[in-house]
Design an enzyme around this catalytic site. Structure first.
Site, mmCIF file in Angstrom:
data_model
loop_
_atom_site.group_PDB
_atom_site.id
_atom_site.type_symbol
_atom_site.label_atom_id
_atom_site.label_comp_id
_atom_site.label_asym_id
_atom_site.label_seq_id
_atom_site.Cartn_x
_atom_site.Cartn_y
_atom_site.Cartn_z
ATOM 1 N N CYS A 199 32.003 25.479 18.443
ATOM 2 C CA CYS A 199 33.315 24.851 18.597
ATOM 3 C C CYS A 199 34.455 25.838 18.326
ATOM 4 C CB CYS A 199 33.437 23.651 17.666
ATOM 5 S SG CYS A 199 32.259 22.330 18.029
ATOM 6 N N ASP B 156 22.484 18.087 20.301
ATOM 7 C CA ASP B 156 23.038 17.729 21.606
ATOM 8 C C ASP B 156 22.006 17.292 22.632
ATOM 9 O OD1 ASP B 156 25.400 18.444 20.465
ATOM 10 O OD2 ASP B 156 25.765 20.211 21.713
#
Length: 471
Positions: free
Chosen positions: A46, A298
């Site tokens: 991120c 994920d």
């Protein structure tokens, strides 16, 4: 004497290293091996937009602990006692024999079988690469891994990118606009849908679009990309992007169309996948349909706490929490991952953009009779020189007065207000209960009646019929 627990973790970045570290902490005698197809084991994905912008100065900063120790294979081996096999790809699961086949990521060498007692799949997600003619040209990048960031930084460093087109108005694409604008690029965001940031309702997303435009970013919604064209004199390199509304010059194209779960290994092994999401099905302990195989991060589907429905909401925060739960269950420690609210926040220039729970659109689609409140106000006492405007939106169910969601957009501190609502949603609170929350107050930090409490009071007035307003 009982044998040592053998655990193989497939995948690094967030969930995988979390699983491995937690297992060793809880069971130091366990034999834990992490299989990672790339060279880098653990890094803050991120943070990639901020590495491109230069806010994060060095690549190693994305891979460091809070005290500056790089979380590489040497760190995990010496400090965590975890065996790491970089540049190694997992290729097959033999569930009956409880073994995993691996080979060198470059295809060299021979296949090797590794036995396991427990297997954890943390295979993550991969960026969507649309079937657009010309998408393979040089200068077309996604931003998913450190190598992607290095490629974009190299183009920017060589001053080869004056015109940049971002295909897709998702989180990464929107976050990247600031980094590119600061490099002096002319940036255009092309979004096929009618709005960017579908995590927001359309009118809240429009506030973000207007702010981006005020910073020199062109935002084209309702516009699809038909082809990526070659540069004049070098057809192998990107030179323009063709849309239904014209041709945009482009020295650099960044794809931000979203990600899909990487489930090939699980699918080939016959593990259950979500019908709606395509991600790996897991229970609250993160076990797959095979009790000796877990999955986290994920690549898995999650349960939305408000709708109870399966969803695919890949976030680094979720991956880390799931990694801990999976490790605890493997070690015999009672723990559960209940689900998510879809809480998310991003920085768009000097705007905070955040949401939790259901948007108005999502709540209506889920069958709720919806009431909303929109409240613009300064994020701290108005007389403070650094007070900043914040637009808040609350969503509630008319029948039960139950809180359903919130959104925040503006230069004010929206993250902490959304975090408050996330806790309220987790507790199943009504709008009335939220309105009486005992939040802290001091002029440098908040108004006497916090923005969230004001929004709750406006919503109560509307629910009680005292104020009709405009939804």
């Amino acid at each position: 004497m009982s044998k040592k627990l053998r655990v193989i973790v497939v995948g690094g970045v967030a969930a995988g290293p979390k699983v491995a570290s937690r297992i060793i902490r809880m069971n130091p005698e366990a034999e834990v091996t992490v299989i990672e197809k790339g060279q880098l084991l653990s890094y803050a994905g991120c943070g990639l937009p901020y590495y491109v912008s230069g806010v994060v100065k060095e690549q190693k900063d994305l891979m460091s602990t809070p005290v500056g120790v790089v979380r590489d294979s040497v760190f995990f081996g010496k400090v965590k006692n975890v065996h790491v096999r970089n540049a190694t790809r997992a290729v097959e699961i033999d569930r009956a024999g409880k073994r995993l086949a691996v080979e060198a990521a470059d295809g060299a060498g021979v296949r090797e079988w590794l036995p396991y007692d427990k297997l954890v799949l943390c295979t993550g997600a991969r960026p969507v690469r649309p079937p657009i003619p010309g998408v393979e040209k040089r200068g077309v990048h996604a931003l998913h891994e450190v190598e992607d960031a290095e490629g974009i930084k190299a183009v920017l460093a060589e001053s080869k990118a004056k015109d940049v087109v971002i295909v897709g108005g998702g989180l990464i694409g929107v976050e990247m606009t600031e980094a590119l604008a600061e490099h002096g690029c002319r940036v255009t965001v092309v979004e096929k849908l009618g709005q960017i940031l579908t995590m927001l309702d359309a009118h809240m997303a429009r506030l973000v679009e207007k702010h981006m435009e005020s910073k020199g970013v062109r935002v084209l919604t309702g516009t699809g990309v038909e082809a990526i064209l070659g540069a004049e004199g070098d057809g192998g390199r990107v030179g323009a992007v063709k849309t239904a509304h014209g041709v945009l010059p482009a020295d650099l194209v960044i794809l931000s169309i979203g990600v899909r779960p990487s489930v090939e290994l699980a699918k080939a092994a016959g593990l259950a996948l979500g019908e709606k999401t395509g991600a790996i099905c897991v229970n609250e302990h993160l076990r797959t349909s095979d009790p000796d195989i877990y999955a986290a991060g994920d690549c898995v589907e999650v349960r939305h706490l408000l709708t109870g429905q399966a969803a695919f909401i890949p976030l680094g925060s979720t991956a880390n929490k799931q990694g801990r739960v999976a490790a605890n269950d493997i070690c015999g420690i009672e723990d559960r991952f209940p689900g998510v609210l879809g809480s998310a926040v991003c920085k768009v220039f000097d705007f905070c953009v955040a949401r939790t729970g259901l948007t108005e659109r999502e709540a209506r689609a889920a069958g709720y009779d919806v009431e909303v409140a929109l409240t613009p106000a300064p994020d701290k006492a108005h007389f403070m020189p650094d007070a900043r405007l914040l637009m808040l939106k609350l969503v509630a169910d008319r029948a039960t007065r139950k809180l359903l969601g919130a959104q925040a957009v503006g230069p004010g501190a929206g993250d902490k207000r959304i975090d408050v609502v996330a806790m309220a949603l987790t507790a199943g609170m009504t709008v009335d209960q939220l309105a009486h929350a005992d939040l802290c107050y001091a002029p440098p930090y908040a108004p006497a009646v916090d923005n969230i409490l004001t929004a709750a009071d406006v919503l109560r007035n509307k629910l009680d019929g005292r104020f009709r307003g405009v939804s």
